[in-house]
Structure formats: C-alpha cells, structure tokens
Design a protein around this motif. Structure first.
Motif, mmCIF file in Angstrom:
data_model
loop_
_atom_site.group_PDB
_atom_site.id
_atom_site.type_symbol
_atom_site.label_atom_id
_atom_site.label_comp_id
_atom_site.label_asym_id
_atom_site.label_seq_id
_atom_site.Cartn_x
_atom_site.Cartn_y
_atom_site.Cartn_z
ATOM 1 N N HIS A 136 0.767 -1.208 0.043
ATOM 2 C CA HIS A 136 -0.052 -0.003 -0.152
ATOM 3 C C HIS A 136 0.939 1.272 -0.001
ATOM 4 O O HIS A 136 2.014 1.200 0.556
ATOM 5 N N ALA A 137 0.286 2.143 -0.592
ATOM 6 C CA ALA A 137 1.090 3.516 -0.543
ATOM 7 C C ALA A 137 0.424 4.673 -0.710
ATOM 8 O O ALA A 137 -0.725 4.452 -1.408
ATOM 9 N N THR A 138 0.639 5.753 -0.151
ATOM 10 C CA THR A 138 -0.037 6.955 -0.300
ATOM 11 C C THR A 138 1.020 8.291 -0.467
ATOM 12 O O THR A 138 1.955 8.079 0.002
ATOM 13 N N CYS A 139 0.581 9.336 -1.130
ATOM 14 C CA CYS A 139 1.238 10.280 -1.475
ATOM 15 C C CYS A 139 0.493 11.757 -1.387
ATOM 16 O O CYS A 139 -0.620 11.482 -2.226
ATOM 17 N N CYS A 140 0.840 12.770 -0.617
ATOM 18 C CA CYS A 140 0.083 13.761 -0.681
ATOM 19 C C CYS A 140 1.120 14.931 -0.579
ATOM 20 O O CYS A 140 1.863 14.958 -0.249
ATOM 21 N N ILE A 141 0.275 16.198 -1.032
ATOM 22 C CA ILE A 141 0.908 17.531 -0.949
ATOM 23 C C ILE A 141 -0.011 18.375 -0.193
ATOM 24 O O ILE A 141 -1.163 18.446 -0.547
ATOM 25 N N ILE A 142 0.659 19.134 0.692
ATOM 26 C CA ILE A 142 -0.163 19.798 1.826
ATOM 27 C C ILE A 142 0.535 21.301 1.657
ATOM 28 O O ILE A 142 1.698 21.601 1.811
ATOM 29 N N SER A 143 -0.642 22.084 1.384
ATOM 30 C CA SER A 143 -0.363 23.461 1.217
ATOM 31 C C SER A 143 -1.531 24.214 1.905
ATOM 32 O O SER A 143 -2.432 24.128 1.514
ATOM 33 N N GLY A 144 -0.984 24.819 2.831
ATOM 34 C CA GLY A 144 -2.059 25.539 3.648
ATOM 35 C C GLY A 144 -3.115 24.656 4.135
ATOM 36 O O GLY A 144 -2.740 23.641 4.844
ATOM 37 N N ASP A 145 -4.409 24.956 3.879
ATOM 38 C CA ASP A 145 -5.308 24.038 4.523
ATOM 39 C C ASP A 145 -5.937 22.999 3.293
ATOM 40 O O ASP A 145 -6.824 22.436 3.663
ATOM 41 N N THR A 146 -5.018 22.865 2.523
ATOM 42 C CA THR A 146 -5.569 22.078 1.228
ATOM 43 C C THR A 146 -4.522 20.907 1.176
ATOM 44 O O THR A 146 -3.340 21.026 1.502
ATOM 45 N N THR A 147 -5.096 19.556 1.070
ATOM 46 C CA THR A 147 -4.329 18.466 0.688
ATOM 47 C C THR A 147 -4.722 17.883 -0.424
ATOM 48 O O THR A 147 -6.147 17.600 -0.911
ATOM 49 N N GLU A 148 -3.689 17.549 -1.467
ATOM 50 C CA GLU A 148 -4.000 16.858 -2.664
ATOM 51 C C GLU A 148 -3.267 15.545 -2.508
ATOM 52 O O GLU A 148 -2.125 15.405 -2.397
ATOM 53 N N TYR A 149 -3.972 14.536 -2.929
ATOM 54 C CA TYR A 149 -3.680 13.204 -3.101
ATOM 55 C C TYR A 149 -2.918 12.879 -4.446
ATOM 56 O O TYR A 149 -3.684 13.181 -5.380
ATOM 57 N N LEU A 150 -2.010 12.419 -4.565
ATOM 58 C CA LEU A 150 -1.390 12.024 -5.771
ATOM 59 C C LEU A 150 -1.079 10.263 -5.876
ATOM 60 O O LEU A 150 -0.906 9.734 -4.943
ATOM 61 N N SER A 151 -0.862 9.956 -7.120
ATOM 62 C CA SER A 151 -0.494 8.510 -7.266
ATOM 63 C C SER A 151 0.804 8.307 -6.751
ATOM 64 O O SER A 151 1.769 9.109 -7.150
ATOM 65 N N PRO A 152 1.080 7.762 -5.687
ATOM 66 C CA PRO A 152 2.701 7.464 -5.479
ATOM 67 C C PRO A 152 3.515 6.985 -6.721
ATOM 68 O O PRO A 152 4.843 7.392 -6.591
ATOM 69 N N SER A 153 3.100 6.247 -7.664
ATOM 70 C CA SER A 153 3.992 6.042 -8.614
ATOM 71 C C SER A 153 4.319 7.249 -9.289
ATOM 72 O O SER A 153 5.364 7.140 -10.160
ATOM 73 N N GLU A 154 3.470 8.341 -9.371
ATOM 74 C CA GLU A 154 3.883 9.385 -10.114
ATOM 75 C C GLU A 154 5.055 10.248 -9.674
ATOM 76 O O GLU A 154 5.784 10.794 -10.261
ATOM 77 N N ARG A 155 4.882 10.025 -8.092
ATOM 78 C CA ARG A 155 5.881 10.979 -7.443
ATOM 79 C C ARG A 155 7.327 9.917 -7.571
ATOM 80 O O ARG A 155 8.348 10.593 -7.169
ATOM 81 N N GLY A 156 7.375 8.770 -7.486
ATOM 82 C CA GLY A 156 8.593 7.869 -7.323
ATOM 83 C C GLY A 156 9.172 7.701 -5.865
ATOM 84 O O GLY A 156 8.354 8.216 -5.017
ATOM 85 N N ASN A 157 10.064 7.273 -5.672
ATOM 86 C CA ASN A 157 10.611 6.994 -4.404
ATOM 87 C C ASN A 157 12.206 7.599 -4.365
ATOM 88 O O ASN A 157 12.945 6.876 -3.812
#
Length: 173
Positions: A136-157
C-alpha cells in the motif's frame, strides 16, 4: 449505467487513495507500539549519527546537515540486536526532509518520507511492505489548508533511503 457514469466522474475528478489491505492495520499497531517504546527512555537503545554537526557550509550546496537515529534493543533470548526504527532529519540549503523507517524482525514494513519545500509546501509519501513487497502507498501535497493526494507511482521514491542499506549500516555499528 448510472454507476459507470459515477465511477467515470470520480476518476476524472482526480486520484483517490485505494483501500488499505488488512496488513496495514497490523503495521500501524506495531508503529504505535514502537513509538510508545521510544518515549520510554529505558525501553530502547538509541545510536545517533550526526553528519556535519558543525554546520560548515558545503561547496555548491550551502547549508547541509543530516542526523540519523537508530532505535534498537538487545534480544536477550537470542543474544542479538534488533533494529526497530530509524529516523533521518536533514537540512539542505532551502529545504528540509524527514524519513522514518519501521522494521519488524529485520524487515522494513513502513516508510514515511516528508519534504518541506522552500515555500512551506509539504509533500509526504507513506509506503507499507509485507514480505519485502509494497502492499500500500499514499502520497500527498499539503499547502495551507488543502491536501492533494497523488498517485505514489507518479512521485516515485527517488529520495527515500534504502531500508536495507540502513540495516547494513546498523549492523556495522
């Protein structure tokens, strides 16, 4: 037809986090147990590596400092050392990052990587493992009060430290 349309709209609207496999709950419980042990000053040993502790600027990089902490215990029954947790805090010029790796019986079962950009935006990646395979994997970008979930494969590791290499370092200590 209506269900197909709703599914299509959800997919178009953006990425959604897939449901967690049952093993993730067990890993979360192990994580909580280990964190509790870390709070008890007599429960675990801690070994620290401090890279550039004097904060001397690196050429072409500027500020750079990294601190690696290994949390472990001695299994008296078998006379072996067991690594449970590693944290890595780093500061690089205009950004900072933080890594956690949770081990269970010598195998990495969870990694957390967070990266703070110079503008304060936080990116977090979490990965759970079982039997050496990502489950299982999750990835998100948190900016201020907003959280945007991204596909972990898009971000890589690319920036996540290799848990096996850290285990090798621990075994050399």
């Amino acid at each position: 037809m209506i269900i197909s349309l709703l599914i299509a709209l959800c997919l178009i609207a953006g990425y959604t986090v897939p449901p967690e496999p049952p093993e993730v709950l067990e890993i979360r419980e192990h994580y909580s147990d280990v964190k509790e042990l870390m709070e008890d000053e007599y429960a675990l040993y801690r070994t620290d590596i401090d890279i550039n502790s004097t904060n001397v600027p690196y050429p072409a990089v500027g500020n750079y400092r990294e601190q690696i902490s290994f949390y472990w215990f001695l299994d008296e029954e078998y006379g072996t050392y067991e690594l449970l947790f590693v944290t890595i805090s780093a500061e690089h010029a205009a950004h900072a990052d933080y890594t956690e790796i949770l081990y269970n019986k010598g195998e990495a079962v969870f990694t957390l990587y967070s990266f703070v950009y110079s503008d304060g935006v936080l990116e977090e990646s979490r990965r759970w493992f079982s039997g050496g395979e990502e489950i299982h994997a999750t990835c998100c970008i948190i900016s201020g009060d907003t959280t945007e979930y991204l596909s972990p494969s898009e971000r890589g590791n690319n920036f996540i430290r290799d848990p096996e290499k850290l285990m090798e370092v621990f075994n050399m200590l």
